[in-house]
Design a protein around this motif. Structure first.
Motif, PDB file in Angstrom:
ATOM      1  N   ALA A  64       9.844   1.092 -14.165  1.00  0.00           N
ATOM      2  CA  ALA A  64      10.180  -0.227 -13.619  1.00  0.00           C
ATOM      3  C   ALA A  64      10.196  -0.195 -12.092  1.00  0.00           C
ATOM      4  CB  ALA A  64      11.527  -0.691 -14.165  1.00  0.00           C
ATOM      5  N   ALA A  65      10.726   0.883 -11.523  1.00  0.00           N
ATOM      6  CA  ALA A  65      10.755   1.011 -10.064  1.00  0.00           C
ATOM      7  C   ALA A  65       9.342   1.127  -9.495  1.00  0.00           C
ATOM      8  CB  ALA A  65      11.603   2.221  -9.660  1.00  0.00           C
ATOM      9  N   VAL A  66       8.478   1.887 -10.171  1.00  0.00           N
ATOM     10  CA  VAL A  66       7.080   2.005  -9.726  1.00  0.00           C
ATOM     11  C   VAL A  66       6.389   0.647  -9.812  1.00  0.00           C
ATOM     12  CG1 VAL A  66       4.817   2.981 -10.318  1.00  0.00           C
ATOM     13  CG2 VAL A  66       6.810   4.471 -10.185  1.00  0.00           C
ATOM     14  N   ALA A  67       6.631  -0.080 -10.896  1.00  0.00           N
ATOM     15  CA  ALA A  67       6.020  -1.407 -11.052  1.00  0.00           C
ATOM     16  C   ALA A  67       6.497  -2.356  -9.953  1.00  0.00           C
ATOM     17  CB  ALA A  67       6.344  -1.977 -12.430  1.00  0.00           C
ATOM     18  N   ALA A  69       7.637  -1.527  -6.936  1.00  0.00           N
ATOM     19  CA  ALA A  69       7.046  -1.073  -5.673  1.00  0.00           C
ATOM     20  C   ALA A  69       5.557  -1.411  -5.621  1.00  0.00           C
ATOM     21  CB  ALA A  69       7.268   0.428  -5.501  1.00  0.00           C
ATOM     22  N   ALA A  70       4.866  -1.299  -6.757  1.00  0.00           N
ATOM     23  CA  ALA A  70       3.444  -1.653  -6.805  1.00  0.00           C
ATOM     24  C   ALA A  70       3.240  -3.136  -6.524  1.00  0.00           C
ATOM     25  CB  ALA A  70       2.857  -1.284  -8.167  1.00  0.00           C
ATOM     26  N   ALA A  71       4.109  -3.976  -7.057  1.00  0.00           N
ATOM     27  CA  ALA A  71       4.012  -5.414  -6.793  1.00  0.00           C
ATOM     28  C   ALA A  71       4.204  -5.692  -5.301  1.00  0.00           C
ATOM     29  CB  ALA A  71       5.044  -6.168  -7.626  1.00  0.00           C
ATOM     30  N   LEU A  72       5.138  -4.993  -4.689  1.00  0.00           N
ATOM     31  CA  LEU A  72       5.375  -5.161  -3.257  1.00  0.00           C
ATOM     32  C   LEU A  72       4.156  -4.701  -2.454  1.00  0.00           C
ATOM     33  CD1 LEU A  72       7.343  -5.873  -0.958  1.00  0.00           C
ATOM     34  CD2 LEU A  72       8.175  -3.520  -1.090  1.00  0.00           C
ATOM     35  N   ILE A  73       3.596  -3.559  -2.815  1.00  0.00           N
ATOM     36  CA  ILE A  73       2.416  -3.037  -2.117  1.00  0.00           C
ATOM     37  C   ILE A  73       1.220  -3.967  -2.322  1.00  0.00           C
ATOM     38  CG2 ILE A  73       0.722  -1.155  -2.120  1.00  0.00           C
ATOM     39  CD1 ILE A  73       3.128   0.749  -2.656  1.00  0.00           C
ATOM     40  N   HIS A  74       1.096  -4.534  -3.508  1.00  0.00           N
ATOM     41  CA  HIS A  74      -0.009  -5.458  -3.767  1.00  0.00           C
ATOM     42  C   HIS A  74       0.109  -6.695  -2.864  1.00  0.00           C
ATOM     43  CE1 HIS A  74      -3.161  -7.506  -5.935  1.00  0.00           C
ATOM     44  NE2 HIS A  74      -2.352  -8.541  -6.120  1.00  0.00           N
ATOM     45  N   ARG A  75       1.326  -7.203  -2.684  1.00  0.00           N
ATOM     46  CA  ARG A  75       1.545  -8.378  -1.832  1.00  0.00           C
ATOM     47  C   ARG A  75       1.419  -8.045  -0.346  1.00  0.00           C
ATOM     48  NH1 ARG A  75       5.602  -9.513  -5.587  1.00  0.00           N
ATOM     49  NH2 ARG A  75       7.187  -8.682  -4.205  1.00  0.00           N
ATOM     50  N   ARG A  76       1.878  -6.857   0.026  1.00  0.00           N
ATOM     51  CA  ARG A  76       1.864  -6.442   1.434  1.00  0.00           C
ATOM     52  C   ARG A  76       1.279  -5.026   1.541  1.00  0.00           C
ATOM     53  NH1 ARG A  76       4.491 -10.478   3.676  1.00  0.00           N
ATOM     54  NH2 ARG A  76       6.465 -11.262   2.940  1.00  0.00           N
ATOM     55  N   PRO A  77      -0.060  -4.903   1.513  1.00  0.00           N
ATOM     56  CA  PRO A  77      -0.701  -3.574   1.506  1.00  0.00           C
ATOM     57  C   PRO A  77      -0.355  -2.687   2.698  1.00  0.00           C
ATOM     58  CG  PRO A  77      -2.293  -5.313   1.029  1.00  0.00           C
ATOM     59  CD  PRO A  77      -1.016  -5.987   1.421  1.00  0.00           C
ATOM     60  N   ALA A 113       3.011   4.150  -6.988  1.00  0.00           N
ATOM     61  CA  ALA A 113       3.082   2.694  -6.784  1.00  0.00           C
ATOM     62  C   ALA A 113       1.796   2.182  -6.144  1.00  0.00           C
ATOM     63  CB  ALA A 113       4.292   2.343  -5.920  1.00  0.00           C
ATOM     64  N   GLY A 114       1.269   2.901  -5.174  1.00  0.00           N
ATOM     65  CA  GLY A 114       0.006   2.505  -4.547  1.00  0.00           C
ATOM     66  C   GLY A 114      -1.149   2.540  -5.533  1.00  0.00           C
ATOM     67  N   ALA A 115      -1.157   3.546  -6.385  1.00  0.00           N
ATOM     68  CA  ALA A 115      -2.211   3.636  -7.397  1.00  0.00           C
ATOM     69  C   ALA A 115      -2.125   2.478  -8.382  1.00  0.00           C
ATOM     70  CB  ALA A 115      -2.130   4.972  -8.127  1.00  0.00           C
ATOM     71  N   VAL A 116      -0.934   2.155  -8.831  1.00  0.00           N
ATOM     72  CA  VAL A 116      -0.769   1.024  -9.751  1.00  0.00           C
ATOM     73  C   VAL A 116      -1.192  -0.270  -9.065  1.00  0.00           C
ATOM     74  CG1 VAL A 116       0.928  -0.361 -11.026  1.00  0.00           C
ATOM     75  CG2 VAL A 116       0.992   2.132 -11.171  1.00  0.00           C
ATOM     76  N   ALA A 117      -0.840  -0.423  -7.791  1.00  0.00           N
ATOM     77  CA  ALA A 117      -1.235  -1.618  -7.042  1.00  0.00           C
ATOM     78  C   ALA A 117      -2.748  -1.726  -6.926  1.00  0.00           C
ATOM     79  CB  ALA A 117      -0.599  -1.606  -5.656  1.00  0.00           C
ATOM     80  N   PHE A 118      -3.448  -0.606  -6.935  1.00  0.00           N
ATOM     81  CA  PHE A 118      -4.914  -0.612  -6.893  1.00  0.00           C
ATOM     82  C   PHE A 118      -5.506  -0.815  -8.283  1.00  0.00           C
ATOM     83  CE2 PHE A 118      -8.973   1.505  -7.369  1.00  0.00           C
ATOM     84  CZ  PHE A 118      -9.699   1.007  -6.299  1.00  0.00           C
ATOM     85  N   VAL A 119      -4.982  -0.089  -9.260  1.00  0.00           N
ATOM     86  CA  VAL A 119      -5.586  -0.049 -10.598  1.00  0.00           C
ATOM     87  C   VAL A 119      -5.486  -1.384 -11.328  1.00  0.00           C
ATOM     88  CG1 VAL A 119      -5.325   0.976 -12.906  1.00  0.00           C
ATOM     89  CG2 VAL A 119      -5.346   2.441 -10.884  1.00  0.00           C
TER      90      VAL A 119
END
Length: 164
Positions: A64-67, A69-77, A113-119
């Protein structure tokens, strides 16, 4: 370890977005299993071995924490490289096989988190922003990663090779 190195290399070298995302996702899924297998007998991991419900709860919280953080990275790369650099100094000591390993767990979290934001967007069909083919440096670095993984197979200290 060799399979993870090959998947990581494909994530860097392959250009079509979907295969690149699949390779990155494969490395992302397999890497925690390698880490857990390596520290399975560590004293710090004992509560998780003896209490599977605790382990499942911890895994759910971590996912859940990775998800999030991934959402945050997706919004603000732009957050991703800053977070990666900021977490490099922090290591978690793990006792394994009579020696201490200082694992970069916070950095692993940011990279996951960065990988999930990309994948996730690429598996949904989003285009890849980068169209240039990999250069000689990318091929050289990924070749070294795979070579290191292959050499770790006959290392006298596979655990140390895995930590590195």
């Amino acid at each position: 370890m060799v399979l993870v190195a090959l998947l990581a290399s494909a994530a860097v070298l392959v250009r079509p977005p979907r295969p690149r995302a699949l390779a990155m996702g494969g490395a992302l899924v397999l890497t925690p299993f390698l880490l857990v297998a390596h520290i399975w007998d560590a004293a710090q991991f004992q509560p998780f071995r003896h209490h599977p419900l605790l382990a499942a709860g911890g895994a759910a919280i971590a996912l859940a924490a990775v998800a999030a953080a991934a959402a945050l990275i997706h919004r603000r790369p732009a957050i991703f490289p800053v977070a990666a650099v900021a977490t490099i100094p922090f290591r978690v000591p793990i006792e394994s096989g009579g020696t201490s390993a200082f694992l970069l767990v916070p950095l692993y979290f940011v990279v996951a988190a960065g990988a999930v934001a990309f994948v996730v967007p690429r598996l949904r069909g989003a285009p890849d922003a980068e169209d240039r083919p990999p250069g000689a440096l990318e091929w050289l670095l990924m070749g070294l990663v795979v070579l290191y993984a292959v050499q770790s197979l006959y290392s006298v200290n596979f655990g140390k090779a895995l930590e590195n």
